[in-house]
Design a protein around this motif. Structure first.
Motif, PDB file in Angstrom:
ATOM      1  N   TYR A 192     -12.124   3.287   1.998  1.00 53.92           N
ATOM      2  CA  TYR A 192     -11.637   3.851   0.743  1.00 53.92           C
ATOM      3  C   TYR A 192     -12.736   3.780  -0.296  1.00 53.92           C
ATOM      4  CZ  TYR A 192      -7.102   3.045   2.933  1.00 53.92           C
ATOM      5  OH  TYR A 192      -6.047   3.023   3.795  1.00 53.92           O
ATOM      6  N   GLN A 193     -12.733   4.748  -1.195  1.00 51.09           N
ATOM      7  CA  GLN A 193     -13.660   4.764  -2.306  1.00 51.09           C
ATOM      8  C   GLN A 193     -13.151   3.820  -3.397  1.00 51.09           C
ATOM      9  OE1 GLN A 193     -16.539   6.466  -2.196  1.00 51.09           O
ATOM     10  NE2 GLN A 193     -15.952   7.126  -0.149  1.00 51.09           N
ATOM     11  N   PRO A 194     -14.050   3.333  -4.266  1.00 56.12           N
ATOM     12  CA  PRO A 194     -13.577   2.514  -5.389  1.00 56.12           C
ATOM     13  C   PRO A 194     -12.544   3.277  -6.225  1.00 56.12           C
ATOM     14  CG  PRO A 194     -15.955   2.363  -5.192  1.00 56.12           C
ATOM     15  CD  PRO A 194     -15.501   3.418  -4.216  1.00 56.12           C
ATOM     16  N   GLY A 195     -11.458   2.617  -6.543  1.00 58.89           N
ATOM     17  CA  GLY A 195     -10.383   3.234  -7.304  1.00 58.89           C
ATOM     18  C   GLY A 195      -9.336   3.918  -6.449  1.00 58.89           C
ATOM     19  N   GLN A 196      -9.589   4.045  -5.154  1.00 57.94           N
ATOM     20  CA  GLN A 196      -8.639   4.691  -4.252  1.00 57.94           C
ATOM     21  C   GLN A 196      -7.716   3.631  -3.662  1.00 57.94           C
ATOM     22  OE1 GLN A 196     -10.574   6.711  -1.027  1.00 57.94           O
ATOM     23  NE2 GLN A 196      -8.732   7.814  -0.411  1.00 57.94           N
ATOM     24  N   ALA A 197      -6.426   3.899  -3.661  1.00 55.99           N
ATOM     25  CA  ALA A 197      -5.445   2.942  -3.146  1.00 55.99           C
ATOM     26  C   ALA A 197      -5.328   3.042  -1.632  1.00 55.99           C
ATOM     27  CB  ALA A 197      -4.086   3.198  -3.783  1.00 55.99           C
ATOM     28  N   ALA A 198      -4.845   1.967  -1.033  1.00 54.53           N
ATOM     29  CA  ALA A 198      -4.655   1.934   0.418  1.00 54.53           C
ATOM     30  C   ALA A 198      -3.504   2.837   0.823  1.00 54.53           C
ATOM     31  CB  ALA A 198      -4.368   0.510   0.872  1.00 54.53           C
ATOM     32  N   GLY A 199      -3.567   3.305   2.040  1.00 55.78           N
ATOM     33  CA  GLY A 199      -2.475   4.085   2.606  1.00 55.78           C
ATOM     34  C   GLY A 199      -1.435   3.165   3.207  1.00 55.78           C
ATOM     35  N   TRP A 200      -0.471   3.772   3.851  1.00 57.57           N
ATOM     36  CA  TRP A 200       0.631   2.996   4.439  1.00 57.57           C
ATOM     37  C   TRP A 200       0.144   2.010   5.490  1.00 57.57           C
ATOM     38  CZ3 TRP A 200       5.553   2.864   2.804  1.00 57.57           C
ATOM     39  CH2 TRP A 200       5.970   3.859   1.930  1.00 57.57           C
ATOM     40  N   ILE A 201      -0.720   2.451   6.375  1.00 52.81           N
ATOM     41  CA  ILE A 201      -1.149   1.601   7.492  1.00 52.81           C
ATOM     42  C   ILE A 201      -1.903   0.381   6.978  1.00 52.81           C
ATOM     43  CG2 ILE A 201      -2.595   1.483   9.551  1.00 52.81           C
ATOM     44  CD1 ILE A 201      -1.837   4.433  10.049  1.00 52.81           C
ATOM     45  N   MET A 202      -2.866   0.595   6.069  1.00 55.02           N
ATOM     46  CA  MET A 202      -3.625  -0.537   5.541  1.00 55.02           C
ATOM     47  C   MET A 202      -2.742  -1.455   4.697  1.00 55.02           C
ATOM     48  SD  MET A 202      -6.612  -0.811   6.729  1.00 55.02           S
ATOM     49  CE  MET A 202      -7.410  -1.957   5.633  1.00 55.02           C
ATOM     50  N   SER A 203      -1.751  -0.908   4.031  1.00 56.61           N
ATOM     51  CA  SER A 203      -0.823  -1.737   3.258  1.00 56.61           C
ATOM     52  C   SER A 203      -0.020  -2.643   4.179  1.00 56.61           C
ATOM     53  CB  SER A 203       0.119  -0.867   2.428  1.00 56.61           C
ATOM     54  OG  SER A 203      -0.589  -0.143   1.457  1.00 56.61           O
ATOM     55  N   VAL A 204       0.453  -2.097   5.288  1.00 58.44           N
ATOM     56  CA  VAL A 204       1.207  -2.901   6.255  1.00 58.44           C
ATOM     57  C   VAL A 204       0.292  -3.948   6.892  1.00 58.44           C
ATOM     58  CG1 VAL A 204       2.482  -2.844   8.439  1.00 58.44           C
ATOM     59  CG2 VAL A 204       2.922  -1.114   6.698  1.00 58.44           C
ATOM     60  N   ILE A 205      -0.942  -3.577   7.205  1.00 54.85           N
ATOM     61  CA  ILE A 205      -1.895  -4.545   7.768  1.00 54.85           C
ATOM     62  C   ILE A 205      -2.156  -5.661   6.765  1.00 54.85           C
ATOM     63  CG2 ILE A 205      -4.305  -4.847   8.475  1.00 54.85           C
ATOM     64  CD1 ILE A 205      -4.096  -2.059   9.793  1.00 54.85           C
ATOM     65  N   GLY A 206      -2.327  -5.320   5.497  1.00 56.24           N
ATOM     66  CA  GLY A 206      -2.516  -6.331   4.456  1.00 56.24           C
ATOM     67  C   GLY A 206      -1.324  -7.261   4.351  1.00 56.24           C
ATOM     68  N   ALA A 207      -0.121  -6.712   4.409  1.00 54.87           N
ATOM     69  CA  ALA A 207       1.090  -7.532   4.353  1.00 54.87           C
ATOM     70  C   ALA A 207       1.203  -8.427   5.585  1.00 54.87           C
ATOM     71  CB  ALA A 207       2.321  -6.648   4.226  1.00 54.87           C
ATOM     72  N   MET A 208       0.794  -7.928   6.737  1.00 53.21           N
ATOM     73  CA  MET A 208       0.819  -8.743   7.956  1.00 53.21           C
ATOM     74  C   MET A 208      -0.186  -9.888   7.861  1.00 53.21           C
ATOM     75  SD  MET A 208       1.304  -5.737  10.802  1.00 53.21           S
ATOM     76  CE  MET A 208       1.005  -6.792  12.187  1.00 53.21           C
ATOM     77  N   ILE A 209      -1.334  -9.642   7.253  1.00 52.28           N
ATOM     78  CA  ILE A 209      -2.322 -10.704   7.048  1.00 52.28           C
ATOM     79  C   ILE A 209      -1.741 -11.791   6.157  1.00 52.28           C
ATOM     80  CG2 ILE A 209      -4.534 -11.238   5.926  1.00 52.28           C
ATOM     81  CD1 ILE A 209      -5.513  -8.471   6.947  1.00 52.28           C
ATOM     82  N   LEU A 210      -1.105 -11.384   5.057  1.00 47.33           N
ATOM     83  CA  LEU A 210      -0.497 -12.358   4.154  1.00 47.33           C
ATOM     84  C   LEU A 210       0.635 -13.121   4.834  1.00 47.33           C
ATOM     85  CD1 LEU A 210      -0.365 -10.362   0.813  1.00 47.33           C
ATOM     86  CD2 LEU A 210      -1.897 -12.230   1.423  1.00 47.33           C
ATOM     87  N   LEU A 211       1.433 -12.434   5.621  1.00 46.44           N
ATOM     88  CA  LEU A 211       2.528 -13.086   6.337  1.00 46.44           C
ATOM     89  C   LEU A 211       1.988 -14.087   7.356  1.00 46.44           C
ATOM     90  CD1 LEU A 211       5.580 -13.205   6.634  1.00 46.44           C
ATOM     91  CD2 LEU A 211       5.448 -11.303   8.232  1.00 46.44           C
ATOM     92  N   GLY A 212       0.922 -13.714   8.042  1.00 46.46           N
ATOM     93  CA  GLY A 212       0.286 -14.634   8.990  1.00 46.46           C
ATOM     94  C   GLY A 212      -0.278 -15.868   8.295  1.00 46.46           C
ATOM     95  N   LEU A 213      -0.908 -15.667   7.132  1.00 45.06           N
ATOM     96  CA  LEU A 213      -1.417 -16.804   6.366  1.00 45.06           C
ATOM     97  C   LEU A 213      -0.286 -17.701   5.892  1.00 45.06           C
ATOM     98  CD1 LEU A 213      -4.204 -15.113   4.214  1.00 45.06           C
ATOM     99  CD2 LEU A 213      -4.508 -16.759   6.075  1.00 45.06           C
TER     100      LEU A 213
END
Length: 83
Positions: free
Chosen positions: A53-74
């Motif tokens: 992603y470019q600076p200022g561009q938000a994550a899409g659905w897949i990266m958002s779910v991956i981010g949430a899975m990382i937080l859940l794993g932590l």
């Protein structure tokens, strides 16, 4: 209206993360919403770090779910040590 949309998307992303990572999870729908919203931030940061992603561009659905899975794993890693 933007806040309501953010909460709904956070709920969907958090629920998908919990669905893909079965097991004991924290709280109810409020924690799920917060997990989804925070996962979107983590996914955005991770995507920008990997130049997806470019600076200022938000994550899409897949990266958002991956981010949430990382937080859940932590969370599970930290909560497992304290139990």
């Amino acid at each position: 209206m933007h806040l309501i949309g953010t909460l709904i998307i956070g709920l969907i992303v958090g629920a998908l993360a919990k669905l893909f990572m079965p097991g004991k999870d924290p709280g109810g729908f409020i924690i799920t919403i917060l997990l989804g919203i925070a996962g979107a931030f983590v996914g955005t940061y991770l995507g920008q770090l990997l130049h997806l992603y470019q600076p200022g561009q938000a994550a899409g659905w897949i990266m958002s779910v991956i981010g949430a899975m990382i937080l859940l794993g932590l969370y599970r890693l930290i909560a497992g040590r304290n139990a």
